[in-house]
Scaffold this motif. Sequence first.
Motif, PDB file in Angstrom:
ATOM      1  N   GLU A   6       0.814  -1.208   0.000  1.00  0.00           N
ATOM      2  CA  GLU A   6       0.000   0.000   0.000  1.00  0.00           C
ATOM      3  C   GLU A   6       0.848   1.259   0.000  1.00  0.00           C
ATOM      4  OE1 GLU A   6      -3.181  -0.215   2.885  1.00  0.00           O
ATOM      5  OE2 GLU A   6      -3.141  -2.389   2.714  1.00  0.00           O
ATOM      6  N   ARG A  19       3.435  -0.219   4.537  1.00  0.00           N
ATOM      7  CA  ARG A  19       2.151  -0.795   4.960  1.00  0.00           C
ATOM      8  C   ARG A  19       1.765  -1.763   3.848  1.00  0.00           C
ATOM      9  NH1 ARG A  19      -3.194   1.385   7.467  1.00  0.00           N
ATOM     10  NH2 ARG A  19      -4.706   0.185   6.294  1.00  0.00           N
ATOM     11  N   LYS A  20       1.464  -3.016   4.235  1.00  0.00           N
ATOM     12  CA  LYS A  20       1.146  -4.049   3.250  1.00  0.00           C
ATOM     13  C   LYS A  20      -0.105  -4.809   3.672  1.00  0.00           C
ATOM     14  CE  LYS A  20       5.200  -5.168   0.976  1.00  0.00           C
ATOM     15  NZ  LYS A  20       6.035  -6.236   0.537  1.00  0.00           N
ATOM     16  N   THR A  21      -0.683  -5.514   2.723  1.00  0.00           N
ATOM     17  CA  THR A  21      -1.845  -6.362   2.986  1.00  0.00           C
ATOM     18  C   THR A  21      -1.607  -7.719   2.350  1.00  0.00           C
ATOM     19  OG1 THR A  21      -3.295  -4.432   2.930  1.00  0.00           O
ATOM     20  CG2 THR A  21      -4.359  -6.581   2.723  1.00  0.00           C
ATOM     21  N   VAL A  26      -3.674  -6.511   7.281  1.00  0.00           N
ATOM     22  CA  VAL A  26      -2.754  -5.384   7.126  1.00  0.00           C
ATOM     23  C   VAL A  26      -1.585  -5.584   8.091  1.00  0.00           C
ATOM     24  CG1 VAL A  26      -2.491  -2.871   7.298  1.00  0.00           C
ATOM     25  CG2 VAL A  26      -4.650  -3.853   6.481  1.00  0.00           C
TER      26      VAL A  26
END
Length: 156
Positions: A6, A19-21, A26
């Motif tokens: 993200e 920030r990752k998913t 998340v």
Amino acid sequence: MEQITEGRVAEGRRGVVYRKTRDGIVYAEKRAKTPDVYGALAKEAILLEKLTKANVTCVPTYIGSGEWRLESEWREWEGFDKVREDTAEEWRHILTQNLIDAAYELDKHGVVHGELHRPMSNVRVHLLPRDTTSAKDTKDATKTAIKTTKDSDDKY
């Protein structure tokens, strides 16, 4: 396994945080900037894993790590100075006490954190959301987690 980046959210002396998913979850991924800081990131990962296993909640939960990255629970952070400023006068002592409690909890587990000497500029807080209907509930709602804004030379 779906993975979405993200965006870059922070940068310190040693690494960059994204920030990752993944699969709808998340999380934060900290990447080492250069190979010479892999060792420091590995130490941070070992420490975070140890604190997670000990159920220490004032730091993000460890998810995983590799040679150049560290994955942990995603938390929204704000500067201690802003949170303190936005906290009603009668509750500031509780906010400060929770910061002291978090530092004590880390100290019990052998973490010596070099950035706690200037909490107004170096400490970030994560406020835990909670409905409040009584003084006890309000105290619980102000529990904080701590993190520093810059990389430090923590000792493990």
